[in-house]
Every structure is written in C-alpha cells, then in structure tokens.
Design a protein around this motif. Structure first.
Motif, short mmCIF file in Angstrom:
data_model
loop_
_atom_site.label_atom_id
_atom_site.label_comp_id
_atom_site.label_asym_id
_atom_site.label_seq_id
_atom_site.Cartn_x
_atom_site.Cartn_y
_atom_site.Cartn_z
N ILE A 195 -8.15 13.28 -8.54
CA ILE A 195 -8.08 11.91 -9.61
C ILE A 195 -9.18 11.10 -8.96
CG2 ILE A 195 -6.83 9.95 -9.77
CD1 ILE A 195 -4.35 11.83 -9.34
N GLU A 196 -9.81 10.43 -9.78
CA GLU A 196 -10.91 9.43 -9.45
C GLU A 196 -10.45 8.56 -8.23
OE1 GLU A 196 -9.88 9.69 -12.67
OE2 GLU A 196 -11.37 8.87 -13.92
N GLU A 197 -11.27 8.20 -7.58
CA GLU A 197 -11.15 7.57 -6.09
C GLU A 197 -10.23 6.31 -6.27
OE1 GLU A 197 -14.48 6.59 -3.46
OE2 GLU A 197 -13.06 5.50 -2.17
N SER A 198 -10.77 5.38 -7.41
CA SER A 198 -9.75 3.94 -7.39
C SER A 198 -8.34 4.39 -7.69
CB SER A 198 -10.37 3.20 -8.42
OG SER A 198 -11.58 2.78 -7.84
N PRO A 199 -8.10 5.08 -8.96
CA PRO A 199 -6.64 5.59 -9.19
C PRO A 199 -6.01 5.88 -8.13
CG PRO A 199 -8.14 5.92 -11.09
CD PRO A 199 -9.08 5.51 -9.90
N ARG A 200 -6.73 6.95 -7.32
CA ARG A 200 -6.04 7.70 -6.34
C ARG A 200 -5.62 6.74 -5.05
NH1 ARG A 200 -9.72 11.52 -4.81
NH2 ARG A 200 -10.78 10.27 -3.19
N GLN A 201 -6.51 5.92 -4.86
CA GLN A 201 -6.24 4.88 -3.90
C GLN A 201 -5.11 4.03 -4.38
OE1 GLN A 201 -7.72 4.57 -1.16
NE2 GLN A 201 -7.51 2.11 -0.22
N ALA A 202 -5.19 3.66 -5.55
CA ALA A 202 -3.74 2.75 -6.11
C ALA A 202 -2.62 3.63 -5.70
CB ALA A 202 -3.98 2.31 -7.54
N LEU A 203 -2.36 4.79 -6.06
CA LEU A 203 -1.53 5.68 -5.95
C LEU A 203 -0.71 5.71 -4.55
CD1 LEU A 203 -1.92 8.93 -8.36
CD2 LEU A 203 -0.34 6.69 -8.76
N LEU A 204 -1.98 6.38 -3.68
CA LEU A 204 -1.48 6.23 -2.38
C LEU A 204 -1.02 5.05 -1.63
CD1 LEU A 204 -4.19 8.64 -1.14
CD2 LEU A 204 -2.09 9.39 -1.72
N MET A 205 -1.55 3.84 -2.17
CA MET A 205 -1.05 2.60 -1.43
C MET A 205 0.32 2.56 -2.16
SD MET A 205 -4.42 0.39 -1.72
CE MET A 205 -3.70 -1.37 -0.97
N ALA A 206 0.48 2.70 -3.36
CA ALA A 206 1.89 2.31 -3.85
C ALA A 206 3.02 3.45 -3.15
CB ALA A 206 1.77 2.71 -5.37
N PHE A 207 2.42 4.75 -2.93
CA PHE A 207 3.60 5.60 -2.28
C PHE A 207 4.01 4.93 -0.77
CE2 PHE A 207 4.85 9.15 -0.03
CZ PHE A 207 5.93 9.73 -1.01
N TYR A 208 2.63 5.17 -0.16
CA TYR A 208 2.72 4.68 1.40
C TYR A 208 3.00 3.64 1.91
CZ TYR A 208 1.07 9.52 2.19
OH TYR A 208 0.86 11.09 2.17
N ASP A 209 2.54 2.49 1.07
CA ASP A 209 2.93 1.12 1.23
C ASP A 209 3.90 0.39 0.49
OD1 ASP A 209 1.06 1.35 3.41
OD2 ASP A 209 -0.87 0.64 2.25
N GLY A 210 4.73 1.10 -0.29
CA GLY A 210 5.56 0.33 -1.29
C GLY A 210 5.19 -0.62 -2.13
N LEU A 211 4.01 -0.66 -2.61
CA LEU A 211 3.40 -1.95 -3.34
C LEU A 211 3.80 -1.94 -4.77
CD1 LEU A 211 -0.13 -2.45 -1.70
CD2 LEU A 211 2.01 -3.34 -0.85
N THR A 212 4.13 -3.08 -5.35
CA THR A 212 4.22 -3.16 -6.76
C THR A 212 2.85 -3.28 -7.35
OG1 THR A 212 4.29 -5.43 -6.67
CG2 THR A 212 6.32 -4.48 -6.61
N HIS A 213 2.76 -3.01 -8.76
CA HIS A 213 1.55 -3.28 -9.66
C HIS A 213 0.90 -4.59 -9.11
CE1 HIS A 213 3.48 -0.54 -12.85
NE2 HIS A 213 2.65 0.17 -12.27
N GLN A 214 1.67 -5.60 -9.02
CA GLN A 214 0.99 -7.04 -8.76
C GLN A 214 0.66 -6.89 -7.28
OE1 GLN A 214 1.04 -9.63 -11.04
NE2 GLN A 214 -0.47 -10.38 -9.47
N GLU A 215 1.27 -6.43 -6.23
CA GLU A 215 0.69 -6.43 -5.03
C GLU A 215 -0.50 -5.29 -5.02
OE1 GLU A 215 5.04 -7.05 -2.48
OE2 GLU A 215 4.31 -5.15 -3.51
N LEU A 216 -0.55 -4.41 -5.78
CA LEU A 216 -1.83 -3.66 -5.62
C LEU A 216 -2.80 -4.37 -6.27
CD1 LEU A 216 -0.46 -0.16 -7.15
CD2 LEU A 216 -1.44 -0.45 -4.87
#
Lengths: 241, 188
Positions: free
Chosen positions: B136-157
């Motif tokens: 997966i491209e870097e930015s979407p991958r970064q968003a997925l990993l931050m959501a999974f590991y840090d528990g962030l919502t869309h707004q927080e991301l």
C-alpha cells in the motif's frame, strides 16, 4: 445509511475493527452488530485479518494483584467453582451411568427405609430419560447426552471441548445392542451446551441402543455409517425404574 | 505438555476456573502490551485488561461457537475495551481546543515519526499481512498503522498528519480495500 449494502457493511466493519469510527458511529455500529449476524461475521473476518498486527507490540507484565481483582469481580473468591460438583461427580468417567443408576436406586431404597413415603415422592423427581456419558479414547469424560423418553430433543453438555477439524461436523451415533450397524442420530451443536431435534422420539431411536458414539465426519448430509474412529463413546442408559 | 491458548479458552467456555487462570498467565502480558500501546497509561491499561478478562470469561461460550483463533478473539476484545477507554479520555490534548471563554488555542503537532510504526509492522509475524501492507502507498499505510497502533479516529489522524479530513478518510478506505483484495488474492 443503508446497512444492507454488502460493500458498506464490509467497509464499516473494517473501520470498526481498525478503530477509526468515532464515538457515536462506533456505539451505533456495536448496537447494529448485536442484531445482525452478517455484520458480526464481517467484523470477525476483519479481526482475523488485522489482529496479527498486535502481535508485534511489546509485552508488559501486569501488576501482581490484577488477577485477584479480576477474580473478585467475577465472584470466584470465596465461592465454589462453577462446575466443581460436576467435575467431582464425573471423575470416574467410564461406567458412570451404571454407577449413577446404582446410586440412584440405592439412594431411593435408603430413603424409602429412613424417610416416610410422602417425602420420598419429592426426592424421585427426575423424568424418564435416556442418558449417556461419552468418554474420549483416553477414558476421560467428554459429553453428557440426555433425552426425555418420549421427547424429540437431545440435550448435550460438553465436559471437554468438542472441536471438529475444519470442514467437519461432530455426528452422534446410536450403537444397537444386537451389534448391527450404528445409526446416525444427528449433528452436535457447536456450543458447550445445546440441543438438537431428533428424527423420531427417543423411545423409538434409543430403546434398543446400548451405546452412543461421536465421530467427526465431512460437513453435509449425515453419513449412513461412521467413516472415522470414535472421538467419544460410552454407554446409554434408561433413566427410569 | 502445556495447553495452547486455544485449548485453554475452549475449557474456559465450559466454566473451568483453573483454565481461566492458566489462560491469564499465558496471555495477560501480551494483551496488556496491546492496551498499553493504545492508552499509554499503565493503570488505565490494567483497568481495560480487567474488563477484557471479565468479558472473556462471560463470553467464552460465544467464542466457542464461532471458532476464531483464541488470541485473535481476545486481542480484539482488549483493543475494543482500550479504544472505549481512549475515547472516554483521550491520551493527548487535541491539536486545537476551545476554553470556557470561547478562545481557541493550538498545540504542536504530535510527533509522528514513521520509524517505530514501520518497525512494528516489520516485526509482525503474519507474512501475508506484512507483504500486503507493504504494497500500500506510504501515506495510506502510515494512516492505517497509526489508526491500528495508536487508536486514532479519522479526525485525530487528520490533525496528526496535518492532512484534510476527506483525504484521510479516502486513504483509510482505499488502504483497507487494497489490503482486503491483496489478502484475498493470497488466500485464493
């Protein structure tokens, strides 16, 4: 929103599992999930996909008192174990039905002797039933099977996990006393306790059956004869005088 | 021979308290790590773990019916309890906040160094998942990993990555869809 659209359900399930749904959407989704088996299945599929990611997070030792807190919360401390009496009762698994019937008869006779008749009537309340205790090949108790004599339902209680291999089902068989071929009775429920409906009454199916057995068979229609070794087998008794 | 976590959970489903103790001993450290990663506070992470084990005991019969991998099922419970806790009390201040007088103040963008998240992905034992996320491209991958590991919502991301909310939603949606396609392709 139309939650019946499969792609929307799947997308919401994926975002729920990932954790990006915010407060209200998350609460709404959880409520829907409890009422909708397909949505629940989509969540389980996404959990299987994503949860392995959590395996790379560093472990952290919990405080020593945490488990005590959990046990207290669950009411374990100071109370007998949930299945304590059951485990005790079932230790000598093989032949238990015979022992149970013996104890039943002996107790009733003893009670007859020492307690006046009106109270005896209150003691012997178990309805006439067919009962089986099935053991695994190591002789350890595996399943309790019971069915009212004239009923069409079999109740099952697992005494150890019954887990068919992938693509297989656990099939219950009646083994006739005369040694003829086993008769398929039905498929066991997957839950630790549960029941299933019989094709005829217990009396018709089990009157001439001396043993019950379980084999793991391929999913689909019930086979006409067991194709696998017994996963569980044991005596079937008539629980009436 | 020690029983597997799957076997222990199957016995817990039958109400076996000794198996419950053994299951806790075998899994609590890993599960507390998951809660701690999301919540960032040990006392609160332990509260979430306590609630999770209460749910594991009470719902183990339901688990037996759907036969997920035990660790997958328990990890999902812990993540849900931890996310509930996180949503109730976020671990960091939002990027901007409004005080009682209606004045808006801003905070620095939180550090989102991709290094630690990338190394968490590289340590993931599931080779297929690692492979598919890697494509997966870097930015979407970064968003997925931050959501999974840090528990962030869309707004927080959106705030952490200083990216418009619409873009974040599209990244997450596209990232998950690509992940699913890749994983299903690998299954086929």
């Amino acid at each position: 929103m139309n939650y019946q659209r499969p792609e929307l359900r799947d997308r919401l399930a994926s975002e729920y599992v990932l954790g990006t749904l915010h407060g209200q959407a998350r609460a709404r989704f959880e409520k829907l999930r409890r009422q909708d088996a397909l949505l629940d299945a989509a969540v389980l599929a996404w959990e299987s996909r994503l949860m392995p990611l959590a395996g790379s997070v560093n472990s952290l030792a919990p405080s020593p008192e945490l488990f005590t807190r959990i046990e207290t919360r669950l009411g374990f401390r100071g109370k007998p174990e949930k299945q304590g009496w059951f485990a005790w009762l079932l230790k000598p698994a093989v032949g238990w039905v015979a022992a149970g019937l013996f104890v039943g008869v002996a107790t009733t006779r003893l009670v007859d002797t020492i307690i006046p008749a009106p109270q005896t009537a209150q003691v012997a309340q178990l309805p006439a039933s067919y009962v089986g205790v099935l053991s695994d090949p190591q002789g350890k108790a595996g399943l309790l099977v019971s069915s009212l004599r004239h009923g069409r339902t079999v109740d099952i209680k697992q005494l150890q996990p019954v887990i068919p291999p992938a693509g297989q089902q656990a099939v219950l068989w009646g083994l006739p006393k005369n040694g003829s071929a086993p008769i398929a009775v039905g498929t066991l429920p997957k839950t630790p306790t549960g029941s299933f409906t019989l094709p005829a009454t217990s009396e018709v199916l089990f009157a001439e059956v001396g043993q019950l057995g379980v084999t793991y068979e391929p999913l689909g229609a019930l086979p006409t004869q067991p194709s696998q070794p017994w996963a569980f087998i044991g005596h079937c008794g008539k629980f009436w005088m | 021979m020690a029983e597997s976590v799957d076997q222990l959970l199957a016995r817990v489903a039958l109400g076996d308290q000794a198996a419950f103790r053994a299951l806790y001993a075998a899994s609590a450290g890993r599960l507390l790590g998951v809660a701690m990663r999301l919540i960032g506070d040990k006392a609160r992470a332990e509260d979430a773990l306590q609630e999770s084990f209460v749910a594991i005991w009470n719902q183990a019969g339901k688990y037996a019916a759907h036969r997920a991998q035990a660790m997958t099922w328990m990890t999902a419970i812990v993540r849900n309890k931890a996310i509930d806790s996180l949503r109730a009390t976020p671990k960091e201040m939002p990027l901007t906040q409004t005080n009682d007088d209606g004045e808006e103040s801003s905070h620095d963008v939180a550090d989102h160094n991709p290094g630690p998240l990338q190394s968490l992905l590289e340590r993931c034992a599931d080779e297929r998942l690692r492979h598919c996320l890697g494509h997966i491209e870097e930015s979407p991958r970064q968003a997925l990993l931050m959501a999974f590991y840090d528990g962030l919502t869309h707004q927080e991301l959106a705030e952490r990555l200083a990216t418009p909310l619409g873009t974040i939603k599209a990244w997450v949606r596209r990232g998950l869809a690509r992940l699913q396609t890749c994983l299903q392709g690998a299954e086929a």
